[in-house]
Each structure stands twice: as C-alpha cells, then as structure tokens.
Design a protein around this motif. Structure first.
Motif, short mmCIF file in Angstrom:
data_model
loop_
_atom_site.label_atom_id
_atom_site.label_comp_id
_atom_site.label_asym_id
_atom_site.label_seq_id
_atom_site.Cartn_x
_atom_site.Cartn_y
_atom_site.Cartn_z
N ILE A 28 1.11 -1.39 0.14
CA ILE A 28 -0.50 -0.12 0.32
C ILE A 28 0.91 1.30 -0.05
N PHE A 29 0.92 1.20 -1.04
CA PHE A 29 2.57 2.57 -1.70
C PHE A 29 1.94 3.73 -0.64
N SER A 30 0.86 4.55 -1.00
CA SER A 30 0.25 5.59 0.48
C SER A 30 0.33 5.69 1.46
N LEU A 31 1.04 4.94 1.52
CA LEU A 31 1.16 4.20 3.49
C LEU A 31 2.28 4.40 4.06
N ASN A 32 3.15 3.59 2.82
CA ASN A 32 4.74 3.84 3.22
C ASN A 32 5.53 5.02 3.56
N THR A 33 6.93 4.91 4.04
CA THR A 33 7.64 5.92 4.16
C THR A 33 8.99 5.36 3.18
N MET A 34 9.47 5.75 1.95
CA MET A 34 10.32 5.46 1.01
C MET A 34 11.71 6.05 1.28
N GLY A 35 12.69 5.29 1.36
CA GLY A 35 13.49 5.81 1.18
C GLY A 35 14.66 5.07 -0.51
N TRP A 36 15.69 6.41 -0.73
CA TRP A 36 16.72 6.12 -1.09
C TRP A 36 18.01 5.15 -1.06
N TYR A 37 18.46 4.41 -0.93
CA TYR A 37 19.95 3.60 -0.56
C TYR A 37 20.79 3.35 -1.88
N ARG A 38 22.22 3.17 -1.30
CA ARG A 38 22.90 3.41 -1.95
C ARG A 38 24.15 2.39 -1.69
#
Length: 116
Positions: A28-38
């Motif tokens: 449920i994308f809208s409820l999730n905190t999203m991050g970019w990692y490298r």
C-alpha cells in the motif's frame, strides 16, 4: 508479492544530473515511508540511506547529498523519484529504493556512474 523496480541510472560527467525512478507494487504505497539507498563499489555489505520521504511528504537527506538531491513521490503512480544534481564521482553507486526501515526484499537497483 512486493516488487521494487528502479530505473534512470547511467553514466554522467561530474556536475551533471540524473533522475531515478522506482515503481513499487505489492504494497500500500501511499502509507509507506520510502527511501533511496546506495551501495558504493567495494562496499558490498553496506547500503547507505541517502534520502527518505514519509507518507505525508516529509523528507530527510544524508549530509553528503543535502542540497543536491531531491526525493519526491507520486502516490497515484506508486512511484518514488530521486532528482540528483551537481553529481560528484563519489556518488557513483548502485541505487536502490526500499521502505524505511528496509524490507528484506531488494530490487535490482540502478547503476549511477559519475566520471571526473
């Protein structure tokens, strides 16, 4: 089944820009905190969190990218973006998106190479 598909990487000269995208499904994308990692070359066991965005749109950045990178999201498209400007050779890495904290599952990532 969770899927995270990163795209937009490439080879760019120092000072250039790239925009990464990550399409998510199975959450449920809208409820999730999203991050970019490298993950930088030679650091196979280390993934650095460079930016994240909460479900309400609050953002946070690692000191090394603050002022140069911008994270954003489009909940209608289940997609998170990373606009990278003023790129430096030390930004060279494979970039991944994931939740914060990250799920066990990781996508294939997208390679960013910055030449000096």
């Amino acid at each position: 089944q969770v899927q995270l598909v990163e795209s937009g990487g490439g080879l760019v000269q120092a000072g250039g820009s790239l925009r990464l995208s990550c399409a998510a499904s199975g959450i449920i994308f809208s409820l999730n905190t999203m991050g970019w990692y490298r993950q930088a070359p030679g650091k196979q066991r280390e993934r650095e969190l460079v930016a994240h965005i909460t479900n309400t749109g609050n953002t946070n950045y690692a000191g090394s990218v603050k002022g140069r990178f911008t994270i954003s999201r489009d909940n209608a498209k289940n997609t998170v973006y990373l606009q990278m400007n003023s790129l430096k050779p030390e930004d060279t890495a494979v970039y991944y998106c994931n939740n914060l904290p990250p799920r066990e599952y990781w996508g294939q990532g997208t390679q960013v190479t910055v030449s000096s």
